[in-house]
Design a protein around this motif. Structure first.
Motif, PDB file in Angstrom:
ATOM      1  N   THR A 119       5.608   6.214  -7.070  1.00 22.01           N
ATOM      2  CA  THR A 119       5.791   6.789  -5.722  1.00 22.01           C
ATOM      3  C   THR A 119       4.477   7.353  -5.209  1.00 22.01           C
ATOM      4  O   THR A 119       4.116   7.150  -4.045  1.00 22.01           O
ATOM      5  CB  THR A 119       6.864   7.896  -5.743  1.00 22.01           C
ATOM      6  N   LEU A 120       3.752   8.057  -6.070  1.00 21.77           N
ATOM      7  CA  LEU A 120       2.462   8.625  -5.677  1.00 21.77           C
ATOM      8  C   LEU A 120       1.509   7.526  -5.227  1.00 21.77           C
ATOM      9  O   LEU A 120       0.870   7.640  -4.175  1.00 21.77           O
ATOM     10  CB  LEU A 120       1.837   9.409  -6.841  1.00 21.77           C
ATOM     11  N   LEU A 121       1.414   6.466  -6.002  1.00 29.53           N
ATOM     12  CA  LEU A 121       0.496   5.374  -5.673  1.00 29.53           C
ATOM     13  C   LEU A 121       0.906   4.644  -4.389  1.00 29.53           C
ATOM     14  O   LEU A 121       0.045   4.311  -3.561  1.00 29.53           O
ATOM     15  CB  LEU A 121       0.400   4.396  -6.845  1.00 29.53           C
ATOM     16  N   TYR A 124       0.104   6.866  -1.478  1.00 26.23           N
ATOM     17  CA  TYR A 124      -1.338   6.902  -1.266  1.00 26.23           C
ATOM     18  C   TYR A 124      -1.820   5.622  -0.564  1.00 26.23           C
ATOM     19  O   TYR A 124      -2.660   5.682   0.330  1.00 26.23           O
ATOM     20  CB  TYR A 124      -2.075   7.098  -2.596  1.00 26.23           C
ATOM     21  N   GLU A 125      -1.276   4.484  -0.922  1.00 34.24           N
ATOM     22  CA  GLU A 125      -1.635   3.228  -0.263  1.00 34.24           C
ATOM     23  C   GLU A 125      -1.222   3.251   1.202  1.00 34.24           C
ATOM     24  O   GLU A 125      -1.966   2.807   2.078  1.00 34.24           O
ATOM     25  CB  GLU A 125      -0.992   2.049  -0.988  1.00 34.24           C
ATOM     26  N   GLU A 126      -0.026   3.789   1.496  1.00 32.89           N
ATOM     27  CA  GLU A 126       0.418   3.911   2.891  1.00 32.89           C
ATOM     28  C   GLU A 126      -0.506   4.855   3.661  1.00 32.89           C
ATOM     29  O   GLU A 126      -0.834   4.595   4.819  1.00 32.89           O
ATOM     30  CB  GLU A 126       1.856   4.431   2.949  1.00 32.89           C
ATOM     31  N   LEU A 128      -3.697   5.430   3.056  1.00 30.35           N
ATOM     32  CA  LEU A 128      -4.965   4.745   3.308  1.00 30.35           C
ATOM     33  C   LEU A 128      -4.830   3.710   4.425  1.00 30.35           C
ATOM     34  O   LEU A 128      -5.702   3.596   5.283  1.00 30.35           O
ATOM     35  CB  LEU A 128      -5.455   4.073   2.028  1.00 30.35           C
ATOM     36  N   SER A 129      -3.731   2.952   4.428  1.00 32.62           N
ATOM     37  CA  SER A 129      -3.560   1.933   5.470  1.00 32.62           C
ATOM     38  C   SER A 129      -3.344   2.606   6.835  1.00 32.62           C
ATOM     39  O   SER A 129      -3.836   2.107   7.850  1.00 32.62           O
ATOM     40  CB  SER A 129      -2.403   0.993   5.139  1.00 32.62           C
ATOM     41  N   ALA A 130      -2.646   3.704   6.885  1.00 31.43           N
ATOM     42  CA  ALA A 130      -2.459   4.414   8.154  1.00 31.43           C
ATOM     43  C   ALA A 130      -3.777   4.999   8.623  1.00 31.43           C
ATOM     44  O   ALA A 130      -4.062   4.994   9.833  1.00 31.43           O
ATOM     45  CB  ALA A 130      -1.430   5.540   7.984  1.00 31.43           C
ATOM     46  N   ASP A 131      -4.597   5.480   7.695  1.00 28.32           N
ATOM     47  CA  ASP A 131      -5.904   6.037   8.049  1.00 28.32           C
ATOM     48  C   ASP A 131      -6.820   4.959   8.607  1.00 28.32           C
ATOM     49  O   ASP A 131      -7.577   5.182   9.548  1.00 28.32           O
ATOM     50  CB  ASP A 131      -6.535   6.707   6.815  1.00 28.32           C
ATOM     51  N   LYS A 132      -6.753   3.746   8.060  1.00 27.00           N
ATOM     52  CA  LYS A 132      -7.575   2.637   8.552  1.00 27.00           C
ATOM     53  C   LYS A 132      -7.107   2.189   9.931  1.00 27.00           C
ATOM     54  O   LYS A 132      -7.915   1.798  10.758  1.00 27.00           O
ATOM     55  CB  LYS A 132      -7.528   1.465   7.571  1.00 27.00           C
ATOM     56  N   ASN A 133      -5.803   2.225  10.178  1.00 30.37           N
ATOM     57  CA  ASN A 133      -5.272   1.840  11.484  1.00 30.37           C
ATOM     58  C   ASN A 133      -5.670   2.836  12.574  1.00 30.37           C
ATOM     59  O   ASN A 133      -5.864   2.431  13.716  1.00 30.37           O
ATOM     60  CB  ASN A 133      -3.743   1.731  11.441  1.00 30.37           C
ATOM     61  N   VAL A 134      -5.815   4.100  12.223  1.00 28.82           N
ATOM     62  CA  VAL A 134      -6.218   5.119  13.179  1.00 28.82           C
ATOM     63  C   VAL A 134      -7.686   4.961  13.530  1.00 28.82           C
ATOM     64  O   VAL A 134      -8.101   5.084  14.669  1.00 28.82           O
ATOM     65  CB  VAL A 134      -5.946   6.549  12.627  1.00 28.82           C
ATOM     66  N   ALA A 135      -8.506   4.688  12.526  1.00 28.91           N
ATOM     67  CA  ALA A 135      -9.952   4.536  12.745  1.00 28.91           C
ATOM     68  C   ALA A 135     -10.216   3.255  13.415  1.00 28.91           C
ATOM     69  O   ALA A 135     -10.586   2.937  14.397  1.00 28.91           O
ATOM     70  CB  ALA A 135     -10.684   4.572  11.417  1.00 28.91           C
TER      71      ALA A 135
END
Length: 135
Positions: A119-121, A124-126, A128-135
């Motif tokens: 669950t943690l991993l 964390y992947e979600e 990172l992907s949400a952070d990339k979509n924002v940037a």
């Protein structure tokens, strides 16, 4: 022969503040005073005492300005440090999760499964992907 209000209005005509006029007329019997008595009281008060009071006011305003600027500097410094600390914590969090992922991948080869780590991993992947979509 003035009332207190009339005497204050008289002083306002000469651009005096109400408080300064009250201080100037403190020792004057307004019921017996004429314009000359009021002008004399104003002239006596307008000397050294009024000048000293104005110097004190300027000094106080200067101190307030310095304190306000100091507070703004502290707020800006605090915001900057908070941003820096958040970045450091995010980097450390990323390193920590990567280490967990590597150890967990090795342990999966031995048949170990842990739903909490999975669950943690995945979270964390979600993230990172949400952070990339924002940037």
């Amino acid at each position: 022969m003035f009332s207190k209000q009339q005497a204050l209005e008289f002083a306002k005509k000469y651009h005096w503040t109400v408080k300064d006029a009250e201080r100037a007329f403190k020792s004057v019997d307004l019921k017996q005073a004429d314009e000359l008595a009021l002008l004399t009281a104003m002239a006596e008060f307008a000397g050294k005492e009024l000048l000293n009071r104005q110097y004190l006011q300027r000094s106080q305003k200067g101190q307030v300005t310095k304190k306000t600027q100091y507070i703004k500097e502290i707020e800006l410094d605090f915001a900057q440090k908070t941003n820096e600390y958040e970045k450091v914590i995010q980097k450390q969090h990323s390193l920590f999760v990567r280490v967990i992922a590597q150890i967990y991948n090795v342990s999966k080869t031995f048949g170990v499964k842990d739903p909490w780590v999975e669950t943690l991993l995945s979270e964390y992947e979600e993230y990172l992907s949400a952070d990339k979509n924002v940037a």
